[in-house]
Design a protein around this motif. Structure first.
Motif, short mmCIF file in Angstrom:
data_model
loop_
_atom_site.label_atom_id
_atom_site.label_comp_id
_atom_site.label_asym_id
_atom_site.label_seq_id
_atom_site.Cartn_x
_atom_site.Cartn_y
_atom_site.Cartn_z
N UNK A 156 0.80 -1.22 0.00
CA UNK A 156 0.00 0.00 0.00
C UNK A 156 0.84 1.28 0.00
N UNK A 157 2.13 1.15 0.33
CA UNK A 157 2.99 2.32 0.47
C UNK A 157 3.82 2.61 -0.77
N UNK A 158 3.98 1.62 -1.64
CA UNK A 158 4.82 1.75 -2.82
C UNK A 158 3.99 1.40 -4.06
N UNK A 159 3.91 2.33 -4.98
CA UNK A 159 3.10 2.14 -6.18
C UNK A 159 3.93 1.61 -7.35
N UNK A 160 3.26 0.88 -8.23
CA UNK A 160 3.85 0.45 -9.51
C UNK A 160 5.12 -0.37 -9.33
N UNK A 161 5.16 -1.16 -8.28
CA UNK A 161 6.29 -2.06 -8.05
C UNK A 161 5.88 -3.47 -8.50
N UNK A 162 6.79 -4.16 -9.17
CA UNK A 162 6.56 -5.56 -9.51
C UNK A 162 7.04 -6.40 -8.34
N UNK A 163 6.14 -7.20 -7.77
CA UNK A 163 6.47 -7.96 -6.56
C UNK A 163 6.91 -9.37 -6.95
N UNK A 164 8.07 -9.78 -6.46
CA UNK A 164 8.62 -11.09 -6.77
C UNK A 164 8.38 -12.06 -5.62
N UNK A 165 8.45 -13.34 -5.92
CA UNK A 165 8.22 -14.37 -4.91
C UNK A 165 9.50 -14.76 -4.17
N UNK A 166 10.64 -14.41 -4.72
CA UNK A 166 11.91 -14.69 -4.06
C UNK A 166 12.98 -13.78 -4.65
N UNK A 167 14.16 -13.83 -4.08
CA UNK A 167 15.23 -12.92 -4.51
C UNK A 167 15.63 -13.15 -5.96
N UNK A 168 15.72 -14.41 -6.39
CA UNK A 168 16.18 -14.69 -7.74
C UNK A 168 15.15 -14.28 -8.78
#
Length: 436
Positions: free
Chosen positions: A362-374
């Motif tokens: 909710x605090x950061x817009x337009x970020x692609x969220x990954x499931x892990x570091x790699x």
């Protein structure tokens, strides 16, 4: 002994669970019925290592319970702890004491028999006296005393900090109130924990002074790191060199992107506000807060420089979003400055955090969220380590290189060895350390 803990936020929930582990009967109270229902089901609303087990064990033992019934809990309590939020106010940086005073008014009407009302929330000097006045005004017949018992819990290590603290500070000014507090902390006497009894004002100020000093140490070593970069010195060695001096100590001398979290940013500005209000300004703390704010904003510039002076059209992998590891707390996290600044410079940000993504979204817009570091690094032009989670400390470097378009790593927490990274073929940069 019975405790009523008003507030089931970070401080209230951890303190309540730990007091129950000491063998005390604890009732945690909150107005949020849904939150209480979830706690009764064993759902912990914050991430704190070991807290879920502690809560479950003490609920099973019958020493810890949750309720919305303030009246019943307070009436049976020997001590009522006020552990509600004290956010920064809208103007001037002062602590907003609305919730503390509201809790005091509500508690006042339900007190029965002698009760110690304890401020566990972080509050500025004078709050205890005002709580005392409020309770006496609302319930002139109440038999009570007010104490101050500030918390010194580090997120991610809070249970150990409560069970094995460096010290316990208690502002309690009568023998009777001191006896109640001594009984509650009796297990710590058995392990010879220093317990310091003071006035209300001294206890309140000690909390702020401690956090301001630690924030100053962090800011000092960050400025030394900047100087190291200019003159070719290594901030790790400088920190070790001065930290071995017993008068200075090793802790909080880790260079990085600046401090964040629920305490240091809020408490430093609150202390500055208190000092200004009474005509005793604290120039050092004012400067510390200003430098830290500027530092967090400047971190994106380091990333851009490491990417050749521009991130326009590039994808940047960000590892770690919370202000520190072992917590899901996003309050004043450096990532909240770094990510938007990179986006403003034209970058696409793909991010991963082991515990903080639900809070970050909710605090950061337009970020692609990954499931892990790699996954975050796959196809990225560079990777930035913002939070030093353990799982980022031993990444498979060959796999990292294969995932990235170019082997560019910006390590804002100095968790890798510069020479080893260069030898592994990375274009590596860190904070306050020479590359070669």
């Amino acid at each position: 002994m019975r405790i009523a803990m008003v507030g089931t936020g970070y401080v209230g929930l951890v303190s309540g669970a730990c007091f129950s582990e000491f063998g005390t009967d604890v009732v945690c109270i909150d107005k949020d019925a849904d939150k209480i229902a979830r706690l009764e089901r064993g759902e912990i609303p914050i991430f704190e290592p070991g807290l879920d087990i502690l809560v479950a064990n003490n609920r099973a033992a019958g020493r810890l319970s949750f309720t919305t019934d303030l009246a019943g809990a307070v009436a049976e309590a020997d001590a009522v702890f006020i552990a509600v939020g004290t956010p920064t106010g809208r103007t001037g940086g002062e602590a907003d004491l609305t919730y503390v005073y509201e809790a005091a008014r509500e508690v006042a009407g339900f007190l029965k028999g002698y009760t110690v009302v304890v401020n566990k929330s972080t509050v500025p000097v004078g709050t205890g006296r005002e709580v005392q006045r409020i309770i006496a005004e609302v319930n002139p017949d109440a038999e009570f005393e007010v104490a101050s018992n500030p918390e010194f819990l580090r997120e991610g290590a809070a249970i150990n900090d409560f069970m094995r603290p460096d010290r316990v500070i208690i502002g309690a000014e009568s023998e009777r109130s001191q006896e109640v507090m001594q009984a509650l902390y009796r297990p710590l006497y058995l392990i010879e924990t220093p317990i310091l009894f003071t006035t209300l004002e001294t206890a309140e100020l000690t909390k702020y002074a401690g956090n301001a000093f630690l924030a100053t140490k962090i800011t000092f070593i960050n400025e030394i790191a900047d100087l190291c970069e200019k003159v070719g010195a290594n901030v790790h060695d400088v920190a070790r060199g001065i930290g071995l001096d017993g008068r200075i100590g090793r802790k909080f001398l880790h260079a990085g992107p600046g401090y964040g979290g629920s305490c240091f940013p809020k408490d430093t500005v609150a202390l500055v506000h208190t000092a200004q209000k009474v005509g005793s300004p604290m120039r050092i703390v004012e400067t510390v807060a200003d430098i830290n704010d500027r530092r967090k904003k400047a971190m994106a510039g380091r990333v851009i420089e490491a990417c050749g002076g521009s991130v326009e059209g590039k994808t940047i992998a960000v590892l770690g979003l919370t202000f520190k590891p072992n917590t899901d707390d996003m309050r004043d996290a450096p990532s909240l400055e770094i990510v938007p600044a990179l986006q403003a410079a034209g970058a696409t940000v793909r991010a991963f955090d082991p515990e903080g993504m639900a809070q970050a979204e909710p605090l950061l817009s337009n970020v692609a969220w990954a499931q892990n570091a790699y996954e975050a690094m796959t196809g990225a032009d560079a990777v930035v380590i913002v939070t030093e989670w353990n799982e980022f400390r031993a990444l498979d470097l060959e796999r990292v290189k294969a995932a990235l378009k170019a082997p560019v790593m910006i390590d804002l927490r100095n968790i890798y060895n510069p020479q080893e990274m260069i030898d592994a073929g990375f274009d590596y940069s860190s904070v306050g350390r020479p590359v070669r």
